[in-house]
Design a protein around this motif. Structure first.
Motif, PDB file in Angstrom:
ATOM      1  N   THR A  54      27.638  -3.136  82.497  1.00 40.14           N
ATOM      2  CA  THR A  54      27.303  -4.010  83.617  1.00 40.14           C
ATOM      3  C   THR A  54      27.793  -5.411  83.297  1.00 40.14           C
ATOM      4  O   THR A  54      27.928  -5.786  82.124  1.00 40.14           O
ATOM      5  CB  THR A  54      25.782  -4.097  83.874  1.00 40.14           C
ATOM      6  OG1 THR A  54      25.216  -5.067  82.975  1.00 40.14           O
ATOM      7  CG2 THR A  54      25.092  -2.756  83.699  1.00 40.14           C
ATOM      8  N   LYS A  55      28.025  -6.179  84.351  1.00 37.08           N
ATOM      9  CA  LYS A  55      28.518  -7.535  84.156  1.00 37.08           C
ATOM     10  C   LYS A  55      27.565  -8.360  83.287  1.00 37.08           C
ATOM     11  O   LYS A  55      27.996  -9.144  82.462  1.00 37.08           O
ATOM     12  CB  LYS A  55      28.712  -8.208  85.518  1.00 37.08           C
ATOM     13  CG  LYS A  55      29.319  -9.577  85.384  1.00 37.08           C
ATOM     14  CD  LYS A  55      29.627 -10.230  86.711  1.00 37.08           C
ATOM     15  CE  LYS A  55      30.060 -11.674  86.462  1.00 37.08           C
ATOM     16  NZ  LYS A  55      30.301 -12.414  87.699  1.00 37.08           N
ATOM     17  N   LYS A  56      26.263  -8.184  83.484  1.00 40.60           N
ATOM     18  CA  LYS A  56      25.292  -9.062  82.824  1.00 40.60           C
ATOM     19  C   LYS A  56      25.084  -8.763  81.338  1.00 40.60           C
ATOM     20  O   LYS A  56      24.912  -9.688  80.545  1.00 40.60           O
ATOM     21  CB  LYS A  56      23.946  -8.965  83.547  1.00 40.60           C
ATOM     22  CG  LYS A  56      22.859  -9.895  82.998  1.00 40.60           C
ATOM     23  CD  LYS A  56      21.643  -9.908  83.919  1.00 40.60           C
ATOM     24  CE  LYS A  56      20.483 -10.704  83.323  1.00 40.60           C
ATOM     25  NZ  LYS A  56      19.342 -10.776  84.269  1.00 40.60           N
ATOM     26  N   ASP A  57      25.077  -7.490  80.965  1.00 41.80           N
ATOM     27  CA  ASP A  57      24.733  -7.199  79.567  1.00 41.80           C
ATOM     28  C   ASP A  57      25.863  -6.575  78.756  1.00 41.80           C
ATOM     29  O   ASP A  57      25.663  -6.184  77.608  1.00 41.80           O
ATOM     30  CB  ASP A  57      23.459  -6.334  79.473  1.00 41.80           C
ATOM     31  CG  ASP A  57      23.664  -4.870  79.887  1.00 41.80           C
ATOM     32  OD1 ASP A  57      24.726  -4.544  80.454  1.00 41.80           O
ATOM     33  OD2 ASP A  57      22.750  -4.067  79.652  1.00 41.80           O
ATOM     34  N   GLU A  58      27.071  -6.516  79.327  1.00 41.50           N
ATOM     35  CA  GLU A  58      28.171  -5.835  78.635  1.00 41.50           C
ATOM     36  C   GLU A  58      28.536  -6.472  77.294  1.00 41.50           C
ATOM     37  O   GLU A  58      29.032  -5.798  76.391  1.00 41.50           O
ATOM     38  CB  GLU A  58      29.417  -5.788  79.535  1.00 41.50           C
ATOM     39  CG  GLU A  58      29.931  -7.143  80.043  1.00 41.50           C
ATOM     40  CD  GLU A  58      30.954  -7.819  79.145  1.00 41.50           C
ATOM     41  OE1 GLU A  58      31.397  -7.198  78.172  1.00 41.50           O
ATOM     42  OE2 GLU A  58      31.298  -8.985  79.416  1.00 41.50           O
TER      43      GLU A  58
END
Lengths: 275, 275
Positions: A54-58
């Motif tokens: 995911t964009k937030k936790d990658e």
């Protein structure tokens, strides 16, 4: 109307994320691919119903797969990524100036295509001139390579579907052959809460092939249990004996040189899986 | 029919757990209390819709709240727990032979009652003769205590409902007064992914009162993001300067003396919250 995507991470437990929209959905040659826009984590790549990135936790996964082995090796020049079609591991590898060439072997070209389209912050370095992208079978690529790579990173899905070969002893033996005589590799090995047996069996297999085998962890909120493990197998260099002077400054959000070592300090019940 | 309990950990993200049955449900004087039997995590205590503890993963939180401060203090004899009516922290405290008395101040007697009934593995030590259980307001208890405790542990719910006072600067000042001159405390301070502002503000407040303030983390799969933080404030003893000889053998599933120190090594984005 509210839309929620739910991943059953086990038969009886899961996560659920509110989504704004489905950006793309497709049955590829290898798996079901969904790209969705979630409210909490931004764009999210889902393969066979499982959250990949995911964009937030990658940043957690990609930094921890790449920097731990690359700082363990004193001079990594030739690096291979098996899987990892989203490009996040490649982006992190390129932060190491010693790396002359990074090869990505991803079995599913659609993962690359839609990551470039919907996760450009992650996939943006796939066109870098230091990178060679091969759409093909990582298992076969490894089987054909000999004494070639300094570091190999296995950025696979869970051991179902196309990745099932990537959790076998034959694959680890192939990795050993594909590595140079002082090479090392790292593979994602799922979580200790729901997949203890997998971690135990990978540890057992890798220990028969590599003299130095260690497990480290990182916190990834969208992955089952929030605690992910990585198995590192090395022919010569010990990730816990990296000298302080070896760490150069690097732009990260999760990895630090202190965490490089602390990530190997395991909770007791996880440590037991490595014995 | 399948029954699933879903906790919205944020407005747009949550966990979902299949349940076998609801064991008890009640609106107490202070909060909504649900005790449910889940398939994956066993019996689970839920307050105001938020998972408090489960049979399967409770050991992480309870061990990490208790043993880090108790091994930091050279001779903890008098220990206070604010909240923690399930009894898990008390159980861990009693593993330290130096502790002569552990006082629990839980505002909601129903939490104690139903934890004893449905979570006996967790609550089983609440009747130990070294334990005094007080059903009352932890904030008021702290306000009335002076120079009394070696270690205080704040095992509260999130800062909503009855626990809102337990995240204020006035409360931390009260803790400082209630502690002896070489005392220390630890409080659960939620997760860095969704509650960064809370961690930052607690750090700021506690630093104005205690000379030694550190943040450490643990992996709790049923808590938001899987990464939980604990803020430790100490008048004299530094948790990172505990000598090896101080650690005695202790029966744990998560805590180890190596992890005692490694838990303070933070991912970069979490470290930033402490500055």
């Amino acid at each position: 109307m509210e839309l929620w995507f739910t991943e059953k991470q086990t038969e009886h437990f899961g996560i659920t994320a509110r989504i704004k929209q489905t950006l793309h959905t497709e049955q590829t040659e290898f798996q079901k691919l969904d790209m969705i826009e979630t409210v909490e984590f931004g764009n999210m790549l889902v393969l066979d119903g499982m959250v990949m990135t995911t964009k937030k936790d990658e940043f957690v996964y990609h930094e921890m797969v790449a920097h731990v082995p690359l700082f363990t090796h004193p001079n990594p020049e030739n690096v291979l990524v098996v899987g990892g079609g989203d490009g996040g591991v490649i982006r992190e590898i390129l932060k190491h100036p010693s790396v002359k060439k990074a090869t990505l072997v991803e079995i599913d070209g659609k993962v690359i295509e839609y990551s470039k389209k919907y996760l450009p912050e992650i996939a943006g370095e796939l066109d870098n001139p230091r990178v060679e992208v091969i759409v093909g079978d990582g298992f076969m690529h490894i089987a054909q390579a000999e004494n070639e790579y300094d570091v190999i990173m296995v950025d696979s899905t869970e051991p179902v579907g196309p990745a099932v070969n990537l959790f076998t002893k034959g694959f680890y033996a192939g990795i050993a052959k594909a590595l140079k005589e002082d090479g090392l590799f790292v593979a994602q090995t799922d979580n200790p809460w729901f997949k203890a047996d997998l971690i135990r069996s990978v540890q057992r297999d890798v220990k028969e092939i590599f003299p130095i085998v260690k497990l480290y962890t990182a916190n990834i909120p969208t992955y089952p249990s929030g605690m992910w493990t990585f198995t590192l197998g090395s022919k010569k260099y010990d990730p816990l004996k990296v000298e302080d002077s070896r760490f150069h400054e690097i732009d990260t959000k999760y990895y630090t040189k202190e965490l490089h070592k602390a990530a190997f300090v395991l909770p007791r019940f996880v440590e037991e899986l490595t014995k």
